[in-house]
Design a protein around this motif. Structure first.
Motif, PDB file in Angstrom:
ATOM      1  N   GLN A  53       0.818  -1.207   0.000  1.00 46.07           N
ATOM      2  CA  GLN A  53       0.000   0.000   0.000  1.00 46.07           C
ATOM      3  C   GLN A  53       0.855   1.262   0.000  1.00 46.07           C
ATOM      4  OE1 GLN A  53      -3.294  -0.203  -0.361  1.00 46.07           O
ATOM      5  NE2 GLN A  53      -3.148  -2.439  -0.342  1.00 46.07           N
ATOM      6  N   HIS A  54       1.911   1.273   0.815  1.00 46.28           N
ATOM      7  CA  HIS A  54       2.764   2.457   0.928  1.00 46.28           C
ATOM      8  C   HIS A  54       4.194   2.013   1.214  1.00 46.28           C
ATOM      9  CE1 HIS A  54      -1.072   4.487   1.166  1.00 46.28           C
ATOM     10  NE2 HIS A  54      -1.351   3.882   2.306  1.00 46.28           N
ATOM     11  N   TYR A  56       8.084   3.501   2.347  1.00 45.87           N
ATOM     12  CA  TYR A  56       8.752   4.625   2.986  1.00 45.87           C
ATOM     13  C   TYR A  56      10.255   4.458   2.851  1.00 45.87           C
ATOM     14  CZ  TYR A  56       4.110   5.192   4.941  1.00 45.87           C
ATOM     15  OH  TYR A  56       2.758   5.346   5.084  1.00 45.87           O
ATOM     16  N   ASN A  98      -2.639   8.819   6.428  1.00 49.05           N
ATOM     17  CA  ASN A  98      -3.632   9.214   5.433  1.00 49.05           C
ATOM     18  C   ASN A  98      -3.777   8.132   4.359  1.00 49.05           C
ATOM     19  OD1 ASN A  98      -4.232  11.828   6.480  1.00 49.05           O
ATOM     20  ND2 ASN A  98      -2.334  12.617   5.585  1.00 49.05           N
ATOM     21  N   GLY A  99      -4.816   8.254   3.556  1.00 45.85           N
ATOM     22  CA  GLY A  99      -5.059   7.287   2.497  1.00 45.85           C
ATOM     23  C   GLY A  99      -3.952   7.217   1.466  1.00 45.85           C
ATOM     24  N   ASP A 100      -3.201   8.314   1.300  1.00 40.98           N
ATOM     25  CA  ASP A 100      -2.109   8.316   0.324  1.00 40.98           C
ATOM     26  C   ASP A 100      -0.777   7.892   0.939  1.00 40.98           C
ATOM     27  OD1 ASP A 100      -1.488  10.489   1.888  1.00 40.98           O
ATOM     28  OD2 ASP A 100      -1.491  11.955   0.261  1.00 40.98           O
ATOM     29  N   GLY A 101      -0.810   7.494   2.208  1.00 40.55           N
ATOM     30  CA  GLY A 101       0.409   7.046   2.872  1.00 40.55           C
ATOM     31  C   GLY A 101       1.144   8.124   3.641  1.00 40.55           C
ATOM     32  N   SER A 102       0.783   9.383   3.415  1.00 40.77           N
ATOM     33  CA  SER A 102       1.411  10.458   4.190  1.00 40.77           C
ATOM     34  C   SER A 102       0.880  10.411   5.621  1.00 40.77           C
ATOM     35  CB  SER A 102       1.118  11.819   3.561  1.00 40.77           C
ATOM     36  OG  SER A 102      -0.284  12.081   3.564  1.00 40.77           O
TER      37      SER A 102
END
Length: 205
Positions: A53-54, A56, A98-102
């Protein structure tokens, strides 16, 4: 070795049996003795498909993710993680994702908390590997309100995971005081631990 933690939620799939979606986190690559980055991923138990999903990356900034401690999601779908960064050390940062990974916000914690679970919509965390290991709860999740110390669990050791069984109302913690893991039931009101048994190795769940 990557540290993988799962959190369970249930998704209804039209025309089929309900599928379970597992959420997990990993630490990134090992960079000279330190983790560097990490991932949030899901596993669809009906198909076995893993989806990143994300992702980092660690770019040398003190607040960058070095590695994740645990992941938890409430009934409304809000996602929270603890992570390690150079700014706080160990897993001493909590973030809302958040939904965008931030990160909507990140919050420095009083001690490392690498085990999370929701009891209803109250987030609980267990601090392991510090001077005093114990249970904490977050009365408010706003990025600034400090967690409340529930009580000492009576043991020292690195946390494997924290899990609440809603059907029985019992809270469990896996911890590793040495090379062998232990499973304990925690009193949710006092934090006191009752040893259930010794595990084979450093188990997580």
């Amino acid at each position: 070795m990557k540290r993988i933690i799962f959190l369970l939620t249930v998704l209804a799939v039209a025309g089929t049996a309900a599928a379970e979606l597992l959420w997990g986190v990993t630490n990134g690559v090992n960079d000279s003795g330190f983790w560097s980055g990490g991932e949030i991923f899901t596993v669809d138990t009906s198909t076995g498909n893993v989806s990143i999903q994300h992702t980092y990356s660690y770019n040398g900034v003190s607040t960058d993710v070095r590695g994740f401690g645990d992941i938890a999601i409430n009934s409304g779908g809000d996602l929270y993680v603890t992570y390690y960064s150079d700014a706080t050390g160990n897993f001493k940062t909590l973030a809302k994702v958040n939904g965008d990974g931030s990160f909507a916000w990140s919050q420095a914690l009083p001690t490392q908390m690498n085990a999370l679970t929701f009891v209803g919509n109250t987030l609980y965390a267990h601090a392991g590997g510090g001077a005093v290991d114990g249970l904490y709860k977050f009365s408010v999740l706003d990025g600034t309100t400090a967690p409340t110390f529930v009580g000492n669990s009576g043991y020292l050791g690195s946390d494997g995971d924290l899990f609440y069984h809603s059907a029985t109302g019992k809270l469990y913690n896996v911890y590793t005081p040495n090379a062998t893991g232990n499973l304990a039931e925690l009193n949710i009101s006092t934090g006191a631990a009752t040893l259930i048994g010794t595990l084979n190795g450093t188990a997580k769940f």
